[in-house]
Design a protein around this motif. Structure first.
Motif, PDB file in Angstrom:
ATOM      1  N   ASP A 116       0.257  -5.222   7.869  1.00  0.00           N
ATOM      2  CA  ASP A 116      -0.977  -5.537   7.164  1.00  0.00           C
ATOM      3  C   ASP A 116      -1.239  -4.598   6.001  1.00  0.00           C
ATOM      4  O   ASP A 116      -2.159  -4.809   5.225  1.00  0.00           O
ATOM      5  CB  ASP A 116      -2.183  -5.419   8.128  1.00  0.00           C
ATOM      6  CG  ASP A 116      -2.051  -6.413   9.267  1.00  0.00           C
ATOM      7  OD1 ASP A 116      -1.296  -7.388   9.089  1.00  0.00           O
ATOM      8  OD2 ASP A 116      -2.681  -6.192  10.320  1.00  0.00           O
ATOM      9  N   SER A 117      -0.431  -3.525   5.935  1.00  0.00           N
ATOM     10  CA  SER A 117      -0.766  -2.494   4.945  1.00  0.00           C
ATOM     11  C   SER A 117       0.031  -2.679   3.672  1.00  0.00           C
ATOM     12  O   SER A 117       1.129  -3.217   3.668  1.00  0.00           O
ATOM     13  CB  SER A 117      -0.446  -1.102   5.492  1.00  0.00           C
ATOM     14  OG  SER A 117      -0.871  -0.992   6.826  1.00  0.00           O
ATOM     15  N   THR A 118      -0.562  -2.174   2.579  1.00  0.00           N
ATOM     16  CA  THR A 118       0.115  -2.134   1.310  1.00  0.00           C
ATOM     17  C   THR A 118       0.347  -0.687   0.941  1.00  0.00           C
ATOM     18  O   THR A 118      -0.561   0.144   1.038  1.00  0.00           O
ATOM     19  CB  THR A 118      -0.750  -2.793   0.204  1.00  0.00           C
ATOM     20  OG1 THR A 118      -1.173  -4.054   0.683  1.00  0.00           O
ATOM     21  CG2 THR A 118       0.037  -2.949  -1.072  1.00  0.00           C
ATOM     22  N   PHE A 119       1.601  -0.335   0.541  1.00  0.00           N
ATOM     23  CA  PHE A 119       1.911   1.031   0.100  1.00  0.00           C
ATOM     24  C   PHE A 119       2.139   0.987  -1.397  1.00  0.00           C
ATOM     25  O   PHE A 119       2.929   0.201  -1.895  1.00  0.00           O
ATOM     26  CB  PHE A 119       3.143   1.566   0.828  1.00  0.00           C
ATOM     27  CG  PHE A 119       2.877   1.822   2.297  1.00  0.00           C
ATOM     28  CD1 PHE A 119       2.916   0.769   3.212  1.00  0.00           C
ATOM     29  CD2 PHE A 119       2.572   3.087   2.750  1.00  0.00           C
ATOM     30  CE1 PHE A 119       2.658   0.999   4.547  1.00  0.00           C
ATOM     31  CE2 PHE A 119       2.310   3.312   4.086  1.00  0.00           C
ATOM     32  CZ  PHE A 119       2.342   2.274   5.001  1.00  0.00           C
ATOM     33  N   HIS A 120       1.403   1.852  -2.086  1.00  0.00           N
ATOM     34  CA  HIS A 120       1.435   1.819  -3.547  1.00  0.00           C
ATOM     35  C   HIS A 120       2.386   2.853  -4.109  1.00  0.00           C
ATOM     36  O   HIS A 120       2.560   3.930  -3.546  1.00  0.00           O
ATOM     37  CB  HIS A 120       0.034   2.100  -4.103  1.00  0.00           C
ATOM     38  CG  HIS A 120      -0.957   1.055  -3.706  1.00  0.00           C
ATOM     39  ND1 HIS A 120      -1.187  -0.086  -4.453  1.00  0.00           N
ATOM     40  CD2 HIS A 120      -1.757   0.934  -2.606  1.00  0.00           C
ATOM     41  CE1 HIS A 120      -2.086  -0.829  -3.849  1.00  0.00           C
ATOM     42  NE2 HIS A 120      -2.457  -0.238  -2.715  1.00  0.00           N
ATOM     43  N   CYS A 121       2.964   2.474  -5.289  1.00  0.00           N
ATOM     44  CA  CYS A 121       3.710   3.470  -6.067  1.00  0.00           C
ATOM     45  C   CYS A 121       2.698   4.128  -6.979  1.00  0.00           C
ATOM     46  O   CYS A 121       1.656   3.567  -7.300  1.00  0.00           O
ATOM     47  CB  CYS A 121       4.800   2.778  -6.898  1.00  0.00           C
ATOM     48  SG  CYS A 121       5.838   3.943  -7.827  1.00  0.00           S
ATOM     49  N   TRP A 122       2.990   5.398  -7.383  1.00  0.00           N
ATOM     50  CA  TRP A 122       2.027   6.069  -8.264  1.00  0.00           C
ATOM     51  C   TRP A 122       1.882   5.304  -9.573  1.00  0.00           C
ATOM     52  O   TRP A 122       0.852   5.336 -10.210  1.00  0.00           O
ATOM     53  CB  TRP A 122       2.413   7.532  -8.503  1.00  0.00           C
ATOM     54  CG  TRP A 122       3.708   7.734  -9.265  1.00  0.00           C
ATOM     55  CD1 TRP A 122       4.943   7.869  -8.734  1.00  0.00           C
ATOM     56  CD2 TRP A 122       3.861   7.795 -10.675  1.00  0.00           C
ATOM     57  NE1 TRP A 122       5.881   8.008  -9.709  1.00  0.00           N
ATOM     58  CE2 TRP A 122       5.234   7.981 -10.928  1.00  0.00           C
ATOM     59  CE3 TRP A 122       2.983   7.696 -11.780  1.00  0.00           C
ATOM     60  CZ2 TRP A 122       5.748   8.071 -12.219  1.00  0.00           C
ATOM     61  CZ3 TRP A 122       3.503   7.803 -13.068  1.00  0.00           C
ATOM     62  CH2 TRP A 122       4.881   7.984 -13.285  1.00  0.00           C
ATOM     63  N   LYS A 123       3.001   4.546  -9.942  1.00  0.00           N
ATOM     64  CA  LYS A 123       2.962   3.778 -11.182  1.00  0.00           C
ATOM     65  C   LYS A 123       2.524   2.372 -10.822  1.00  0.00           C
ATOM     66  O   LYS A 123       3.280   1.621 -10.191  1.00  0.00           O
ATOM     67  CB  LYS A 123       4.347   3.788 -11.832  1.00  0.00           C
ATOM     68  CG  LYS A 123       4.327   3.418 -13.290  1.00  0.00           C
ATOM     69  CD  LYS A 123       5.699   3.696 -13.905  1.00  0.00           C
ATOM     70  CE  LYS A 123       5.717   3.329 -15.375  1.00  0.00           C
ATOM     71  NZ  LYS A 123       7.049   3.589 -15.940  1.00  0.00           N
ATOM     72  N   LYS A 124       1.283   2.046 -11.192  1.00  0.00           N
ATOM     73  CA  LYS A 124       0.675   0.807 -10.736  1.00  0.00           C
ATOM     74  C   LYS A 124       1.498  -0.426 -11.156  1.00  0.00           C
ATOM     75  O   LYS A 124       1.633  -1.379 -10.403  1.00  0.00           O
ATOM     76  CB  LYS A 124      -0.735   0.699 -11.346  1.00  0.00           C
ATOM     77  CG  LYS A 124      -1.753   0.159 -10.355  1.00  0.00           C
ATOM     78  CD  LYS A 124      -3.140   0.162 -10.976  1.00  0.00           C
ATOM     79  CE  LYS A 124      -4.054  -0.734 -10.164  1.00  0.00           C
ATOM     80  NZ  LYS A 124      -5.364  -0.923 -10.812  1.00  0.00           N
ATOM     81  N   ARG A 125       2.060  -0.336 -12.356  1.00  0.00           N
ATOM     82  CA  ARG A 125       2.796  -1.486 -12.877  1.00  0.00           C
ATOM     83  C   ARG A 125       4.194  -1.587 -12.276  1.00  0.00           C
ATOM     84  O   ARG A 125       4.866  -2.584 -12.422  1.00  0.00           O
ATOM     85  CB  ARG A 125       2.906  -1.404 -14.407  1.00  0.00           C
ATOM     86  CG  ARG A 125       1.592  -1.643 -15.124  1.00  0.00           C
ATOM     87  CD  ARG A 125       1.735  -1.387 -16.613  1.00  0.00           C
ATOM     88  NE  ARG A 125       1.854   0.044 -16.893  1.00  0.00           N
ATOM     89  CZ  ARG A 125       2.848   0.578 -17.573  1.00  0.00           C
ATOM     90  NH1 ARG A 125       3.821  -0.163 -18.024  1.00  0.00           N
ATOM     91  NH2 ARG A 125       2.865   1.865 -17.798  1.00  0.00           N
ATOM     92  N   GLY A 126       4.663  -0.575 -11.635  1.00  0.00           N
ATOM     93  CA  GLY A 126       5.994  -0.587 -11.024  1.00  0.00           C
ATOM     94  C   GLY A 126       7.055  -0.084 -11.979  1.00  0.00           C
ATOM     95  O   GLY A 126       6.844  -0.003 -13.187  1.00  0.00           O
ATOM     96  N   HIS A 127       8.183   0.385 -11.364  1.00  0.00           N
ATOM     97  CA  HIS A 127       9.264   0.957 -12.151  1.00  0.00           C
ATOM     98  C   HIS A 127      10.352  -0.050 -12.488  1.00  0.00           C
ATOM     99  O   HIS A 127      11.289   0.245 -13.214  1.00  0.00           O
ATOM    100  CB  HIS A 127       9.911   2.121 -11.388  1.00  0.00           C
ATOM    101  CG  HIS A 127       9.062   3.358 -11.365  1.00  0.00           C
ATOM    102  ND1 HIS A 127       8.183   3.635 -10.341  1.00  0.00           N
ATOM    103  CD2 HIS A 127       8.933   4.370 -12.253  1.00  0.00           C
ATOM    104  CE1 HIS A 127       7.576   4.783 -10.589  1.00  0.00           C
ATOM    105  NE2 HIS A 127       8.014   5.254 -11.757  1.00  0.00           N
TER     106      HIS A 127
END
Lengths: 382, 634
Positions: B351-362
């Motif tokens: 159920d969880s979402t893990f984010h990258c520090w770069k919101k737009r993605g690498h």
């Protein structure tokens, strides 16, 4: 020849001076010089404050001694009671107004110097007893009633001195008096009875009369090491000083116990310790030897005298002198309790020196008047 | 004559008895004298010496502490004291008034002196002032005639010339307290100081030296008459540290007032060249004894000056942990240098979402670029596949999660979580989401700056299990020359060398590739280039709501809520020699705050390297000293 007991001797002043036993005077001076040396050492190699003043006192004492020696012996006989009465009066004065010093009430301050009536009383008692018994026959002495009066006259000053409190002088006066009673021929059983009575009296005396410090002194005497920092401190330090000095001592001015102030009152009561610390057993023996010579002289002078007054005075003086020496030395060696008694001729002290020289004057007086007959004996004689 | 004859006979008989008695008694006294002075003489001699001789201890000089080049870090300074000897003055109030004309004296001093006089003997000096300045001393000296009873005396006291810059390493000395007493009489000397923290405590026994003795003759009142015999003690050993004090000062100054710490070490020998924790404290005030308010200020400061953050500060390593994850994954074969993952800016797990520090993605990332650009999603992915236990095991091999025995007390262990650990301590099973967090160095993981420096060293030194240390030599005071330190060959930690090369390549790109997270902090001078890894650690939770509105910038947050900034680095890139770790508490971002600091430190340490011969004067001076290079070869 004198016809009255208070008659006059027929010698001139010059003759009497010539008659003085000068070798005895020399012996006194030699002994006193030992004292000067020790007082010089006690002040860490300084004449001040003690040695120089002691020399002046001794000089004055020699003068007093010679004056006493050449005064006609009859004068001393005539004024013996008066001198006693005066001494007693002085004692009463200190009892009520004496200044306080060293925890004991002993001095009268005359401004220029202080006098210690108990010291004067020591000599007065001798004069008193010699005067009282000079004409007593053996039969008189055998009667208790005859010796009751001198006992009372001894007891009064003894009690006053003890109340000061000066246990040493009290004992010395009483012992000298007893010795003189012995010499005049009081029966032996009287002494035995007296001794038993004393023992019976000691218990209440201990309970009610002796002050705490006196009791404490007596108790710590038995085992001074029990209280090495308190009441037994002085005597322990004194024994350490004596014992550590060995045969020849630590050397003049080198006594560590004395110079580092472990030894109390090294210039007065404990001066013998200091002498023995610096000069060892040999030094101690030399001084005791000098004292022994003086005692032999005194003994000889007394025996040689033809009047009972002179004989009693001579032996009285020599016994008092002996007791003074013995109690002091025995005290610093831990044999008897510390009672506060200076060493004659050596310890620093004005009154003690002058009264001692006065009593030596009396002894020389006896020598000068050795052939003078006095009183009933004189009447019998020739 | 007849009657007198009777009396005379009695008298002479009895006086002979009396005289005999006197002779007997006097002989008894002579016997007693003989007993005391001859038979018992020895016993009393001993007693007399015990009486007069008093044995005094002489405090030895405390050994100095020097840095690697022999620069003094802890020395002994003359301590000028003003003493008052009461018996030498008639009027104490007058003396103090006269003294008051030269140096400040108040009524409080008078009260204290009067109180002390009552307690002590009048010939014993009372301390009026300590640690006097020389010009005050001179002014008193000139006026001694007008100030009766005053004496100036010189003692020795510990002095730290660099104040708070080296406190984290040196610790401090202070008075002996009840619990320090061991029965050594030296400890009972008034004014004696022992090491209470840091290297002063570690080497206390060696630094202390041996006490001397002085036999003094004292009188019955305890006054000293003269000295009979004096046996000087042995000064304490000189302790040479691995610290480069100039560098230490540089680092401390660079960190400034931040609550931060930095460790610089030699990656081959484990010599720690600098270990800084800021803000610090001045160890000199502990020696002099600090006041209640000074203590309160130190203890209540939110930036914890008394805590040595370099060894006792525990922080999540953040992205600086990614090398560990990468090596664990490489070793397990989960990734190869070619393995790619796509970063869309987030990854779903349950159920969880893990984010990258770069919101737009690498976008598409391989291992090297994932490290260089610090892509979180890539590491979520490989961590999930590697598993927490393997990651933790790799971390331990690199020096994390364990005590490294760097001599100083207070070192903390950090935390490398495993499944078993969680089950045992938290009594719940490990969740896969926690492995993902561990992949980017967050969650349960805790490390210390020292551990991070060791980890970096082991990454770049060819995989050797180097251990950090601070002591170079402890040189007994009479030794001629300090021996060269010999370091053991450290064992390999068993990582496949190509894997290490790959990680090194990635770290080198962090400041040197335009895509790298520390590109702005690169060193441009040839030969000084460095590599490293940034780390930014969140200290607060970012809620879903906030994420939707837009995450607050660090500068808009309270200091306490800002991110920790981390950087681990090494230099020079071509032949790694130095490793550094920098942690700035609530400092913002690893690349914006920690990387510039690490860069300045790495540039400075390389410039200061004596084997480079940058400064002719200094290299000549250092030629005599065992340089770290020769030490390494030795």
């Amino acid at each position: 020849m004198a016809l009255s007991p208070f008659g006059q001797s027929d010698m001139s002043i010059g003759q009497r001076l010539w008659q003085i036993n000068w070798s005895f005077v020399l012996l006194i001076s030699v002994t006193a010089s030992v004292g000067f040396g020790m007082l010089y050492s006690a002040a860490n190699g300084n004449l001040d404050p003690w040695a120089s003043r002691q020399m002046i006192r001794f000089g004055a004492g020699v003068g007093l001694m010679l004056v006493v020696a050449v005064i006609d012996i009859h004068v001393w006989l005539r004024y013996a009671y008066a001198i006693y009465a005066l001494s007693l009066a002085l004692l009463v004065v200190v009892e009520f107004s004496g200044s306080i010093g060293m925890g004991a009430q002993r001095w009268i301050d005359l401004g220029v110097f202080t006098i210690q009536p108990s010291e004067i009383m020591k000599v007065s008692i001798i004069l008193l007893l010699a005067r009282y018994f000079y004409a007593s026959r053996m039969e008189d002495v055998g009667r208790i009633s005859h010796i009751l009066m001198p006992l009372i006259l001894m007891a009064v000053p003894a009690i006053l001195v003890m109340r000061q409190p000066d246990l040493g002088t009290t004992i010395l006066m009483v012992a000298t008096g007893i010795a003189m009673l012995f010499l005049v021929g009081v029966r032996i059983w009287v002494f035995v009875a007296g001794a038993l009575a004393t023992i019976a009296a000691v218990i209440p005396l201990w309970q009610f009369v002796l002050l705490d410090y006196q009791k404490k002194r007596l108790l710590t005497f038995i085992d001074p090491e029990k209280d090495p920092l308190g009441a037994g401190y002085h005597i322990l330090q004194s024994k350490i000083a004596l014992g550590s000095s060995g045969l020849f001592g630590k050397g003049f001015l080198e006594g560590s116990q004395s110079h580092l102030s472990f030894l109390p009152e090294k210039q007065t009561d404990f001066i013998f310790t200091m002498l023995a610390e610096e000069f060892g057993l040999v030094g101690g023996l030399v001084l005791i030897g000098l004292y022994m010579l003086l005692l032999i002289y005194a003994f000889a002078i007394s025996l040689r005298c033809r009047s009972q007054f002179g004989r009693l005075m001579g032996m009285g003086v020599s016994t008092s002198f002996f007791l003074n020496i013995f109690v002091n030395i025995a005290m610093v060696m831990g044999v008897v309790p510390v009672v506060g008694m200076p060493l004659p001729l050596i310890s620093y002290g004005g009154t003690a020196m002058l009264t001692l020289m006065f009593s030596f004057g009396l002894l020389l007086n006896v020598y000068v008047h050795r052939d003078v007959q006095i009183g009933p004996g004189a009447a019998d004689g020739n | 004559m007849h009657r007198d004859g009777d009396r005379y006979r009695t008298f002479s008989r009895r006086s002979i008895v009396l005289f005999g008695g006197k002779v007997v008694l006097l002989s008894g006294l002579v016997g007693r004298m003989y007993y005391l002075q001859v038979i018992e003489a020895e016993k009393y001699k001993t007693l007399a010496d015990e009486n007069r001789i008093s044995l005094k201890l002489l405090a030895p000089k405390r050994g100095r502490i020097l840095d690697r080049f022999g620069r003094p870090m802890a020395v002994n300074q003359q301590n000028y004291r003003v003493l008052l000897i009461p018996e030498n003055t008639k009027d104490i109030a007058h003396t103090l008034a006269q003294l008051g004309k030269v140096i400040p004296v108040d009524d409080h001093d008078l009260v204290r002196v009067k109180r002390e006089i009552k307690r002590r003997r009048r010939f014993l000096p009372i301390i009026l002032r300590e640690n006097m300045k020389w010009n005050d001393v001179a002014r008193i000296e000139v006026n001694t005639a007008e100030i009766p009873g005053i004496v100036i005396d010189v003692g020795e006291t510990r002095f730290y010339p660099d104040g708070d810059h080296a406190a984290s390493v040196l610790g401090y000395v202070s008075g002996v307290s009840e619990k320090d007493l061991t029965g050594d009489p030296l400890l009972e000397l008034p004014g004696f100081r022992i090491g209470k923290a840091g290297m002063e405590k570690v080497h206390d026994l060696a630094l202390r030296g041996k006490s001397g003795t002085s036999q003094v003759e004292v009188n019955a009142f305890g006054r000293q008459i003269r000295e009979l015999e004096r046996r000087e003690g042995l000064p304490g050993a000189e302790t040479w540290l691995t610290i480069d004090m100039e560098l230490q000062k540089f680092v401390a100054t660079r960190l400034g007032n931040e609550a931060a710490s930095a460790v610089v070490m030699d990656v081959h020998t484990g010599e720690v060249l600098s270990l800084v924790s800021t803000p610090s404290f001045d160890p000199n005030i502990f020696n002099r004894g600090l006041s209640r308010s000074e203590w309160k200020e130190l203890a209540s400061n939110p930036r914890t000056p008394l805590n040595n953050k370099a060894i006792a500060g525990q922080y999540a390593p953040g992205s600086t942990f990614k090398m560990v994850v990468a090596l664990a994954a490489l070793e397990k074969g989960i990734v190869t240098p070619k393995t790619r993952h796509f970063c869309s800016g987030e990854i779903e797990l349950g159920d969880s979402t893990f984010h990258c520090w770069k919101k737009r993605g690498h976008g598409s990332m391989d291992l090297v670029s994932a490290i260089t650009q610090s892509c979180d999603v890539y590491f979520y992915e490989i961590a999930k596949r590697t598993g927490i236990d393997r990651i933790s095991a790799m971390a331990r091999r690199l020096g994390l999660g364990q005590i490294l025995d760097i001599e100083l007390s207070g070192e903390r262990k950090g935390l490398m979580p495993t499944r078993a650990w969680k089950k045992k301590v938290k009594r719940v099973s490990w969740q896969q989401g926690e492995t993902l967090l561990a992949g980017i160095g967050q969650g349960f993981i805790l490390t210390t700056p020292l551990q991070l420096a060791v980890m970096t060293s082991r990454l770049v030194n060819g995989g050797k299990a180097v251990k950090p240390h601070l002591t170079r030599h402890v040189v007994p005071f009479d030794a001629v020359e300090p021996p060269l330190p010999v370091y053991p060959e450290f064992a390999s930690i068993g990582i496949h060398p190509p894997h290490l090369d790959l990680v090194k390549k990635a770290m080198a790109a962090v400041p040197n590739s335009p895509y790298g997270t520390a590109y702005r902090s690169r060193i441009k001078e040839a030969g000084f280039k460095f590599g490293g890894k940034t780390g930014t650690v969140q200290v607060r939770r970012i809620s879903k709501a906030e994420r939707e509105v837009g995450v607050k910038k660090n500068k808009d947050l309270e200091w306490r809520e800002r991110d920790h900034a981390l950087f681990v680095g090494y230099a020079p890139v071509q032949a790694p020699r130095y490793a550094v770790s920098v942690v700035v508490e609530h400092g913002g971002g690893g690349s914006s705050t920690a990387a510039p600091i690490a860069k300045d430190i790495l540039l400075e340490v390389q410039r200061r390297d004596p084997s480079r011969g940058q400064s002719a004067g200094r290299s000549q001076d250092q030629a005599k000293k065992p340089s770290s290079k020769s030490a390494k070869k030795g």
